[in-house]
Motif scaffolding. Structure first.
Motif, PDB file in Angstrom:
ATOM      1  N   GLY A   1      47.145  53.610  48.480  1.00 58.44           N
ATOM      2  CA  GLY A   1      46.194  54.698  48.305  1.00 58.44           C
ATOM      3  C   GLY A   1      45.396  54.626  47.025  1.00 58.44           C
ATOM      4  O   GLY A   1      44.505  55.454  46.797  1.00 58.44           O
ATOM      5  N   ARG A   2      45.698  53.644  46.191  1.00 63.15           N
ATOM      6  CA  ARG A   2      44.949  53.475  44.947  1.00 63.15           C
ATOM      7  C   ARG A   2      43.840  52.437  45.149  1.00 63.15           C
ATOM      8  O   ARG A   2      43.795  51.752  46.159  1.00 63.15           O
ATOM      9  CB  ARG A   2      45.903  53.098  43.818  1.00 63.15           C
ATOM     10  N   VAL A   3      42.942  52.341  44.195  1.00 64.50           N
ATOM     11  CA  VAL A   3      41.701  51.584  44.374  1.00 64.50           C
ATOM     12  C   VAL A   3      41.795  50.209  43.720  1.00 64.50           C
ATOM     13  O   VAL A   3      42.065  50.092  42.515  1.00 64.50           O
ATOM     14  CB  VAL A   3      40.500  52.357  43.792  1.00 64.50           C
ATOM     15  N   ALA A   4      41.539  49.174  44.527  1.00 65.96           N
ATOM     16  CA  ALA A   4      41.521  47.792  44.031  1.00 65.96           C
ATOM     17  C   ALA A   4      40.135  47.200  44.232  1.00 65.96           C
ATOM     18  O   ALA A   4      39.530  47.363  45.306  1.00 65.96           O
ATOM     19  CB  ALA A   4      42.557  46.951  44.767  1.00 65.96           C
ATOM     20  N   VAL A   5      39.645  46.518  43.226  1.00 69.17           N
ATOM     21  CA  VAL A   5      38.364  45.811  43.304  1.00 69.17           C
ATOM     22  C   VAL A   5      38.629  44.311  43.218  1.00 69.17           C
ATOM     23  O   VAL A   5      39.352  43.865  42.322  1.00 69.17           O
ATOM     24  CB  VAL A   5      37.410  46.252  42.171  1.00 69.17           C
ATOM     25  N   VAL A   6      38.054  43.567  44.145  1.00 76.16           N
ATOM     26  CA  VAL A   6      38.227  42.115  44.187  1.00 76.16           C
ATOM     27  C   VAL A   6      36.844  41.481  44.151  1.00 76.16           C
ATOM     28  O   VAL A   6      36.011  41.730  45.033  1.00 76.16           O
ATOM     29  CB  VAL A   6      38.968  41.672  45.468  1.00 76.16           C
ATOM     30  N   THR A   7      36.571  40.658  43.145  1.00 74.97           N
ATOM     31  CA  THR A   7      35.288  39.963  43.084  1.00 74.97           C
ATOM     32  C   THR A   7      35.380  38.636  43.843  1.00 74.97           C
ATOM     33  O   THR A   7      36.467  38.121  44.073  1.00 74.97           O
ATOM     34  CB  THR A   7      34.849  39.707  41.631  1.00 74.97           C
ATOM     35  N   GLY A   8      34.230  38.120  44.225  1.00 67.62           N
ATOM     36  CA  GLY A   8      34.219  36.891  45.013  1.00 67.62           C
ATOM     37  C   GLY A   8      34.974  37.074  46.318  1.00 67.62           C
ATOM     38  O   GLY A   8      35.745  36.206  46.740  1.00 67.62           O
ATOM     39  N   ALA A   9      34.738  38.212  46.978  1.00 72.95           N
ATOM     40  CA  ALA A   9      35.572  38.632  48.112  1.00 72.95           C
ATOM     41  C   ALA A   9      35.128  38.084  49.457  1.00 72.95           C
ATOM     42  O   ALA A   9      35.773  38.363  50.464  1.00 72.95           O
ATOM     43  CB  ALA A   9      35.616  40.161  48.180  1.00 72.95           C
TER      44      ALA A   9
ATOM     45  N   ILE B   1      40.195  32.844  48.189  1.00 71.59           N
ATOM     46  CA  ILE B   1      41.212  33.687  47.563  1.00 71.59           C
ATOM     47  C   ILE B   1      40.817  35.155  47.616  1.00 71.59           C
ATOM     48  O   ILE B   1      41.658  36.029  47.873  1.00 71.59           O
ATOM     49  CB  ILE B   1      41.446  33.244  46.110  1.00 71.59           C
ATOM     50  N   GLY B   2      39.547  35.449  47.381  1.00 71.45           N
ATOM     51  CA  GLY B   2      39.083  36.831  47.417  1.00 71.45           C
ATOM     52  C   GLY B   2      39.271  37.460  48.780  1.00 71.45           C
ATOM     53  O   GLY B   2      39.755  38.596  48.898  1.00 71.45           O
ATOM     54  N   GLU B   3      38.893  36.749  49.817  1.00 71.33           N
ATOM     55  CA  GLU B   3      39.062  37.243  51.185  1.00 71.33           C
ATOM     56  C   GLU B   3      40.541  37.486  51.497  1.00 71.33           C
ATOM     57  O   GLU B   3      40.923  38.550  52.006  1.00 71.33           O
ATOM     58  CB  GLU B   3      38.490  36.236  52.180  1.00 71.33           C
ATOM     59  N   ALA B   4      41.389  36.502  51.189  1.00 73.40           N
ATOM     60  CA  ALA B   4      42.820  36.614  51.473  1.00 73.40           C
ATOM     61  C   ALA B   4      43.441  37.784  50.710  1.00 73.40           C
ATOM     62  O   ALA B   4      44.309  38.497  51.239  1.00 73.40           O
ATOM     63  CB  ALA B   4      43.533  35.315  51.111  1.00 73.40           C
ATOM     64  N   THR B   5      42.989  38.007  49.473  1.00 74.77           N
ATOM     65  CA  THR B   5      43.511  39.102  48.671  1.00 74.77           C
ATOM     66  C   THR B   5      43.115  40.453  49.259  1.00 74.77           C
ATOM     67  O   THR B   5      43.933  41.383  49.328  1.00 74.77           O
ATOM     68  CB  THR B   5      43.026  38.983  47.217  1.00 74.77           C
TER      69      THR B   5
END
Length: 260
Positions: free
Chosen positions: A8-16, A20-24
């Motif tokens: 429920g918390r907010v995560a930001v992933v660059t290069g998504a 690696i970004g997609e998988a994360t």
């Protein structure tokens, strides 16, 4: 590995948009995190949504951002604060590799592209994320580094690394500087440098082959053991699973039998 406290918390992933970004992003959505993917290719991130279950897809939000552009970073993080209340987890994953050797003619623009993305992208995204992380009881910044950020690879058959290795050495120093700054500011923010060995991602497709026989490169690459992007995403999940009093400052993950 349980990261239930981050649900429920907010995560930001660059290069998504890939690798690696997609998988994360996929793993974060599976674990219940509100996941914001940043990339230049929004259409590629929309494909990620299709791979998710209906419940998971509601957690995924694709936003356009070129992390080599500071103005875009400032704008998108302001929008994230307005829409989602800020950032709890930041994964600085976006990165590019050099196309030229540093001594090559006309390499300046290529070197600037690498530094703007791999170094200033990390610095600027972290600075903007910390504005809202200051208000959190707990937050975590993860810089996707590289084994090349700790030792200089030299492989005669390989295309140029150019300034890429220097940019990753910078990330190693940046992670430690962030750790010290967070302590000085009394911020409850973890920072980890995650350094993978060779990972099978699109980044290798952009390497310089102008001075190298592409077939020889393919032949050489076929002999290298690779990690999968999900291996790195699983490592990120592990980092988030550590208790609040435990900080892993550096995590190196290599494929078995990697020789360099």
């Amino acid at each position: 590995m349980s990261i239930s406290r981050w649900s429920g918390r907010v995560a930001v992933v660059t290069g998504a948009s890939a690798g690696i970004g997609e998988a994360t992003c996929i793993e974060f959505c599976k674990h219940g995190l509100i996941t914001i993917g940043l990339a230049r290719r929004v259409e590629k991130m929309e494909e990620i949504r299709k791979s998710l279950s209906p419940e998971q897809s509601k957690l995924f939000h694709a936003m356009k951002c070129d992390v080599s552009n500071e103005a875009e970073i400032v704008q998108v993080f302001a929008e994230i604060e307005k829409k989602f209340g800020g950032v709890d987890v930041l994964v600085n994953n976006a990165g590019v590799i050099a196309k030229y050797n540093m001594i090559d003619e006309n390499s300046a623009s290529d070197m600037k592209r690498v530094i703007d993305t791999n170094v200033f992208g990390v610095i600027n995204c972290t600075r903007e994320a910390v504005k809202t992380m200051r208000k959190k009881n707990e937050a975590h910044v993860i810089h996707i580094n590289s084994v090349a950020g700790h030792s200089m690879p030299f492989i005669a058959e390989f295309p140029a690394f150019g300034i890429y290795t220097a940019s990753k050495y910078a990330v190693t120093a940046i992670a430690e500087q962030h750790r010290q700054e967070f302590i000085k500011e009394k911020l409850n923010i973890k920072v980890t440098s995650l350094s993978p060995g060779a990972v099978a991602t699109e980044i290798f497709d952009t390497m310089n082959t102008e001075k190298t026989d592409p077939e020889k490169i393919k032949e050489f690459m076929a002999k290298i053991p690779f990690l999968a992007s999900k291996d790195i995403a699983d490592s990120i999940v592990f980092l988030l699973s550590t208790p609040p009093n435990v900080l892993i400052t550096e995590l190196t993950i290599r494929p078995m039998n990697e020789a360099f």
